[in-house]
Scaffold this motif. Structure first.
Motif, PDB file in Angstrom:
ATOM      1  N   TYR A  37      35.064  42.314  42.135  1.00 52.54           N
ATOM      2  CA  TYR A  37      35.189  41.080  41.340  1.00 52.54           C
ATOM      3  C   TYR A  37      34.024  40.752  40.691  1.00 52.54           C
ATOM      4  O   TYR A  37      32.971  40.930  41.122  1.00 52.54           O
ATOM      5  N   ALA A  44      37.087  31.085  38.449  1.00 53.92           N
ATOM      6  CA  ALA A  44      37.532  31.910  39.500  1.00 53.92           C
ATOM      7  C   ALA A  44      37.106  33.248  39.242  1.00 53.92           C
ATOM      8  O   ALA A  44      36.529  33.800  38.319  1.00 53.92           O
ATOM      9  N   PRO A  45      37.252  34.252  40.379  1.00 54.67           N
ATOM     10  CA  PRO A  45      36.764  35.614  40.234  1.00 54.67           C
ATOM     11  C   PRO A  45      37.662  36.143  39.415  1.00 54.67           C
ATOM     12  O   PRO A  45      38.758  36.074  39.369  1.00 54.67           O
ATOM     13  N   LEU A  47      39.324  40.120  38.659  1.00 53.31           N
ATOM     14  CA  LEU A  47      39.265  41.699  38.974  1.00 53.31           C
ATOM     15  C   LEU A  47      38.733  42.540  38.253  1.00 53.31           C
ATOM     16  O   LEU A  47      39.109  42.516  36.924  1.00 53.31           O
ATOM     17  N   TYR A  88      31.328  40.577  43.853  1.00 52.62           N
ATOM     18  CA  TYR A  88      31.811  40.776  45.199  1.00 52.62           C
ATOM     19  C   TYR A  88      32.654  42.108  45.436  1.00 52.62           C
ATOM     20  O   TYR A  88      33.606  42.384  44.538  1.00 52.62           O
ATOM     21  N   GLN A  90      35.472  43.746  48.000  1.00 56.56           N
ATOM     22  CA  GLN A  90      36.606  43.404  48.975  1.00 56.56           C
ATOM     23  C   GLN A  90      37.146  44.421  49.460  1.00 56.56           C
ATOM     24  O   GLN A  90      37.489  45.456  48.719  1.00 56.56           O
ATOM     25  N   ILE A  97      41.695  40.567  55.388  1.00 54.04           N
ATOM     26  CA  ILE A  97      41.038  40.906  54.198  1.00 54.04           C
ATOM     27  C   ILE A  97      39.695  40.393  54.097  1.00 54.04           C
ATOM     28  O   ILE A  97      39.381  39.189  54.589  1.00 54.04           O
ATOM     29  N   PHE A  99      35.598  39.918  52.289  1.00 50.66           N
ATOM     30  CA  PHE A  99      34.752  40.129  51.108  1.00 50.66           C
ATOM     31  C   PHE A  99      33.465  40.253  51.552  1.00 50.66           C
ATOM     32  O   PHE A  99      32.971  39.921  52.498  1.00 50.66           O
ATOM     33  N   GLY A 100      32.535  40.896  50.605  1.00 52.10           N
ATOM     34  CA  GLY A 100      31.095  41.038  51.021  1.00 52.10           C
ATOM     35  C   GLY A 100      30.573  39.565  50.618  1.00 52.10           C
ATOM     36  O   GLY A 100      31.238  38.558  49.869  1.00 52.10           O
ATOM     37  N   GLN A 101      29.298  39.594  50.805  1.00 53.20           N
ATOM     38  CA  GLN A 101      28.453  38.218  50.476  1.00 53.20           C
ATOM     39  C   GLN A 101      28.130  38.053  49.043  1.00 53.20           C
ATOM     40  O   GLN A 101      27.613  36.956  48.739  1.00 53.20           O
TER      41      GLN A 101
ATOM     42  N   SER B  35      48.476  34.609  48.131  1.00 58.57           N
ATOM     43  CA  SER B  35      47.261  34.186  49.066  1.00 58.57           C
ATOM     44  C   SER B  35      46.501  33.004  48.694  1.00 58.57           C
ATOM     45  O   SER B  35      46.669  32.605  47.688  1.00 58.57           O
ATOM     46  N   ILE B  37      42.586  31.580  49.271  1.00 64.44           N
ATOM     47  CA  ILE B  37      41.214  31.997  49.448  1.00 64.44           C
ATOM     48  C   ILE B  37      40.303  30.754  49.093  1.00 64.44           C
ATOM     49  O   ILE B  37      40.765  30.071  48.390  1.00 64.44           O
ATOM     50  N   GLN B  39      36.280  29.240  48.943  1.00 65.06           N
ATOM     51  CA  GLN B  39      34.886  29.275  48.809  1.00 65.06           C
ATOM     52  C   GLN B  39      34.045  28.100  49.033  1.00 65.06           C
ATOM     53  O   GLN B  39      34.018  27.118  48.174  1.00 65.06           O
ATOM     54  N   GLY B  44      29.984  32.523  49.388  1.00 61.15           N
ATOM     55  CA  GLY B  44      31.002  33.412  49.330  1.00 61.15           C
ATOM     56  C   GLY B  44      32.412  33.283  49.459  1.00 61.15           C
ATOM     57  O   GLY B  44      32.763  32.092  49.923  1.00 61.15           O
ATOM     58  N   LEU B  45      33.331  34.342  49.314  1.00 60.51           N
ATOM     59  CA  LEU B  45      34.742  34.049  49.310  1.00 60.51           C
ATOM     60  C   LEU B  45      35.346  34.313  50.899  1.00 60.51           C
ATOM     61  O   LEU B  45      34.978  35.255  51.242  1.00 60.51           O
ATOM     62  N   TRP B  47      39.074  34.775  52.771  1.00 53.94           N
ATOM     63  CA  TRP B  47      40.459  34.724  52.669  1.00 53.94           C
ATOM     64  C   TRP B  47      41.106  33.997  53.700  1.00 53.94           C
ATOM     65  O   TRP B  47      40.523  34.331  54.701  1.00 53.94           O
ATOM     66  N   TYR B  50      47.962  35.085  53.569  1.00 57.32           N
ATOM     67  CA  TYR B  50      49.171  35.212  52.605  1.00 57.32           C
ATOM     68  C   TYR B  50      50.300  34.996  53.157  1.00 57.32           C
ATOM     69  O   TYR B  50      50.558  35.115  54.519  1.00 57.32           O
ATOM     70  N   TYR B  94      41.427  28.354  46.023  1.00 60.10           N
ATOM     71  CA  TYR B  94      42.063  29.127  45.298  1.00 60.10           C
ATOM     72  C   TYR B  94      43.285  29.683  45.875  1.00 60.10           C
ATOM     73  O   TYR B  94      43.493  30.341  46.914  1.00 60.10           O
ATOM     74  N   PHE B 106      43.562  41.294  43.867  1.00 58.69           N
ATOM     75  CA  PHE B 106      43.769  39.860  43.252  1.00 58.69           C
ATOM     76  C   PHE B 106      43.655  39.903  41.887  1.00 58.69           C
ATOM     77  O   PHE B 106      42.239  39.648  41.295  1.00 58.69           O
ATOM     78  N   TRP B 109      44.347  34.415  39.369  1.00 56.09           N
ATOM     79  CA  TRP B 109      43.859  33.335  40.200  1.00 56.09           C
ATOM     80  C   TRP B 109      44.316  32.029  39.568  1.00 56.09           C
ATOM     81  O   TRP B 109      44.098  31.876  38.291  1.00 56.09           O
ATOM     82  N   GLY B 110      44.485  30.923  40.583  1.00 57.55           N
ATOM     83  CA  GLY B 110      44.178  29.616  39.846  1.00 57.55           C
ATOM     84  C   GLY B 110      42.761  29.172  39.564  1.00 57.55           C
ATOM     85  O   GLY B 110      42.054  30.126  39.809  1.00 57.55           O
TER      86      GLY B 110
END
Lengths: 108, 119
Positions: A37, A44-45, A47, A88, A90, A97, A99-101, B35, B37, B39, B44-45, B47, B50, B94, B106, B109-110
């Motif tokens: 992402y 927002a992220p 894809l 990121y 993921q 699930i 994610f990387g930092q 889902s 998520i 932050q 970072g993100l 999860w 879901y 999110y 994903f 996203w919102g």
């Protein structure tokens, strides 16, 4: 859980240069379940890459993904000004699930 | 086009329950995995979990004891409840939908909603 470690933490490059971002998993991840992402401030992220190497809809072909097992790479062939953001990786193989930092790509 | 919109209080007191709703438009909620998520500011993100439209859920073990995700197919909405919040739960939350056939790519996203935990 699978821990994803991204390197470098920050990458300083100039427009037109090539960017190589790394994502290393604490255990093997099926390529099908590795995603990248892009996130810009206040957004927002977005894809970019799914299945380790497949570009999402509308993603320019300067973005490419590769890798398998525990080592994955996102490459941006020639940086455009709009590419400077946080990236990121993921995985969604085994739950949870994760994610990387993140890697911050900044203008040099 | 597919749109997701989070709604709920922006400020929650410590020890209380955080409640958010995601309203989905442009697609039926009666498919896909949906889902949440989050932050934390500058971080970072993470999860959260879901729900499938049928009601089956999967939560992050780190939050499982405090999280409930539910779905209302009649309203095309799904919701998040997070109990016993602390300052560490302050984050942008999110809601997100993955590509068809996956639970984790994903693509929608919102916009995200900032929830601050403070007295």
């Amino acid at each position: 859980e699978i821990v994803l470690t991204q390197s470098p933490g920050t990458l300083s490059l100039s427009p037109g240069e090539r960017a190589t971002l790394s994502c290393r998993a604490s255990q093997s991840v099926s390529s099908s379940y590795l995603t990248w992402y892009q996130q810009k401030p206040g957004q927002a992220p977005r894809l970019l890459i799914y299945g380790a190497s497949n570009r999402a809809t509308g993603i320019p072909d300067r973005f490419s993904g590769s890798g398998s097992g525990t080592d994955f790479t996102l490459t941006i062939s020639r940086l455009e000004p709009e590419d400077f953001a946080v990236y990121y990786c993921q995985q969604y193989g085994p739950s949870p699930i994760t994610f990387g930092q993140g890697t911050r790509l900044e203008i040099k | 086009q597919v749109q997701l919109q989070e709604s709920g209080p922006g400020l929650v007191k410590p020890s209380e329950t955080l409640s958010l709703t995601c309203t989905v438009s442009g697609t039926s909620i009666s498919t896909y995995y949906w889902s949440w998520i989050r932050q934390p500011p500058g971080k970072g993100l993470e999860w959260i979990g879901y729900i499938y439209y049928s009601g089956s859920t999967n939560y992050n073990p780190s939050l499982k004891s405090r999280v409930t995700i539910s779905v209302d197919t009649s309203k095309n909405q799904f919701s998040l409840n997070l109990t016993s919040v602390t300052a560490a739960d302050t984050a942008v939350y999110y809601c997100a939908r993955p590509r068809g056939g996956s639970s984790g790519q994903f693509d929608y996203w919102g916009q995200g909603t900032l929830v601050t935990v403070s007295s």
